[in-house]
Design an enzyme around this catalytic site. Sequence first.
Site, short mmCIF file in Angstrom:
data_model
loop_
_atom_site.label_atom_id
_atom_site.label_comp_id
_atom_site.label_asym_id
_atom_site.label_seq_id
_atom_site.Cartn_x
_atom_site.Cartn_y
_atom_site.Cartn_z
N HIS A 94 33.72 48.85 42.81
CA HIS A 94 34.52 48.03 43.73
C HIS A 94 35.85 47.65 43.06
O HIS A 94 36.93 47.84 43.64
CB HIS A 94 33.70 46.79 44.11
CG HIS A 94 34.40 45.81 44.99
ND1 HIS A 94 34.09 45.66 46.33
CD2 HIS A 94 35.39 44.92 44.74
CE1 HIS A 94 34.85 44.72 46.85
NE2 HIS A 94 35.65 44.25 45.90
N GLU A 95 35.76 47.15 41.84
CA GLU A 95 36.98 46.74 41.13
C GLU A 95 37.86 47.95 40.82
O GLU A 95 39.07 47.89 40.92
CB GLU A 95 36.62 45.99 39.84
CG GLU A 95 35.84 44.69 40.03
CD GLU A 95 36.52 43.71 40.98
OE1 GLU A 95 37.76 43.74 41.07
OE2 GLU A 95 35.82 42.93 41.64
N CYS B 246 60.35 39.78 25.95
CA CYS B 246 59.85 39.05 27.12
C CYS B 246 59.87 37.55 26.88
O CYS B 246 59.37 37.06 25.87
CB CYS B 246 58.43 39.53 27.41
SG CYS B 246 57.59 38.62 28.71
#
Length: 640
Positions: free
Chosen positions: A396-397, A99
Amino acid sequence: MSLATRRFGAAAALLVAACAICAAPAWAEDAVGEAFPMTRSAFRWVRPPPARPPPYRRASPIGPTQTPYMHKIEYTELQIVCPKVIDPVTGYPKNDPTCTVPSATVAVGEEALDTRKELGLMNGDLVNVTLEEVDTEENPSRRRLLSIIREEQRTGRQLLKTTTQLPKVTYKLKSLKQLKKNSQKEIYAGKPIDLRTIVYIMDFSDCKLSGWSAPPALTKEKIAADMLRAANAPSNNLANYYGTCSYEKTLFSPDNFMVLGPVPVPCIGGVTPPPRPPRPPRPPPRAGAATSLSRRNDTYDDWWDLSKFCTASEQQAWERAAEAYAQAEVAKDPNSAYGKKLQAILTWKERRRNIYVLPPSVKCSWSGYADVTCTSATCSAYVRGYSDNAMQVIMHEAMHNYGLEHAGRGTLEYGDATDVMGDFNKAGKGLLCPNAPNMYRIGWAKPINPPGTPPFIIETTGAWGNLTAKNFTTNNWLRGLVIPAQGTRDDNMIVVNVGAEDNSPGAKKATSAQSYYFSYRIKNNTANGYDSGLTGDFNKKVLVHNYNGIQSERVFGFKSNLLDSGPSFQRTGNAWISPFLALDANGLGGGVRLEVKSTTDTQAVVDICRITENGKEQSCSDGLDNDCDGRFDDEDPDCA
Ligand SMILES: *[C@@H]1O[C@H](CO)[C@@H](O)[C@H](O)[C@H]1NC(C)=O
Ligand SMILES: *[C@@H]1O[C@H](CO)[C@@H](O)[C@H](O)[C@H]1NC(C)=O
Ligand SMILES: *[C@@H]1O[C@H](CO)[C@@H](O)[C@H](O)[C@H]1NC(C)=O
Ligand SMILES: *[C@@H]1O[C@H](CO)[C@@H](O)[C@H](O)[C@H]1NC(C)=O
Ligand SMILES: CC(=O)N[C@H]1CO[C@H](CO)[C@@H](O)[C@@H]1O
């Protein structure tokens, strides 16, 4: 000349000298390479303004104080990070060693959402990105400055005040091309999704700042007790949250869950860049020369400073440290039950959820931050601190990892108090399961089946309760439809789109056709029961949501909107009446009228009518109650 430029000028002179041995100038080159796009969404608490002091002293009210919060749309970010590959030797996921692109935030807010939508980008797809370093006088490369600082440290010569905030590298996203589309993973398709989860307690005490250590009271045991279905767990423990809201379609098994830490991360670190020659002066940018993909933003190189930033490169540093920590734990005792269990989770190839609990004072503007969709080897959710309602924030996450967007009400991004993706302020330690559109979106629930169908039959499609114009042709009233409470069975909503011809693929659709979702919610009195976190406001209410999305992780830009709730509706009284869409050339469109006939502790009965003539019956001999006022043809005074 700005201060930064002057400093840079001095440093550049030094680097020219150092660079007599350098090869070709490299630093102004584009960064090109393969990467993963990651759309991430942040959750931010906004404190209320300080209240004016009361006229005279009074004891402060007892009970929990509410913390209002709001969402700032610019907290959605599109990041690019190195693709993860599975190491063939260890079986662990790691960054692709080839990468070459820096981890970066390449678009924020609406731009991030637009880019994602335009390219249909899912997290974990493979893209080819080209980043062009943008030369702005005010913003010289923080990487270059870092190398100067390193040089200072090496030589003891003071060239810069190293306490100065480091400027960032600025890149412009020149191009982003999809190379490989990952398949969607998060929609229930008949087999329970068995989650793998590691919670890391992060420790940044190396920064020597107060509130940057892992809080001593936050133990692995405490987190495990909060997340698993243990005897002393809060009722909204994650295992129960997932299990109950999904009707056990998602499993959060203790066998596939571990808490690790505290994981120490060096405050500053990263690779030392080689000395580089000064950049030749650039021609000023030509007006209008921006490429079509000119969504630019600040981009961060792969070094970090936890004490100053909370960007893609700091996040990557946390993740690398956590991963290395976990692997070292296995290496300590690979044959123990602990080592084996951890290794099995670490070598799981897909969608391991990592939850990072950050020290409370860390320099992040959000309270929670997570990948939206989870299709790569690992995906992340971060929470800053671990407050009393940590479990609501984490759920929520976690549901962002599932691909869900926020649940709004009108203009309030988080306004829907019937969904943990919206306003969970009043949910306490109860479960606030997703609203009907979100439940449908991830395959946890579907529209109702014909009367008499037993609950929880996997093979049923819910096509019966997915209504289009076709369902209202011979009679525009459908009466006595039963909507079960959402907690009681998984076929529990009625979806109406009178702008659609029928549900066959390729069916005609009116422009701006809207889908309305009708569902029935009960505040469950059992502490750990489905919807035990629902507020009284929505107890025993038929909810009306608008949602035009479909069940696909790759279709973006649709959010659910809570419109109203009844039997007694805010806007239109005893019936809910949708906006009227003028019929198109195919006779598609019109409006929807919903009347709630009865509600009990387990179900609501409703009548639904398709309005084809708005406000006044004009066709007086077609056998239909075209204006849905309950009177057909000649019975209607409109026809007198
Ligand atoms: C990635 O993009 C660069 C620049 O556009 C191009 O030279 C390269 O061949 C591309 N790589 C792939 C795998 O498409
Ligand atoms: C609505 O129409 C569809 C066909 O488009 C049909 O399958 C379904 O049974 C109908 N539902 C009702 C409630 O009549
Ligand atoms: C209703 O039917 C349409 C067309 O077949 C489909 O795309 C959609 O997913 C269905 N909606 C629900 C809520 O099942
Ligand atoms: C209340 O919760 C229990 C346990 O989750 C569930 O079986 C029951 O159906 C729920 N009741 C309602 C009305 O949602
Ligand atoms: C994360 C980040 O640096 N965001 C910036 C992106 O660009 C806009 C517009 O220039 C800035 O306002 C943001 O701060």
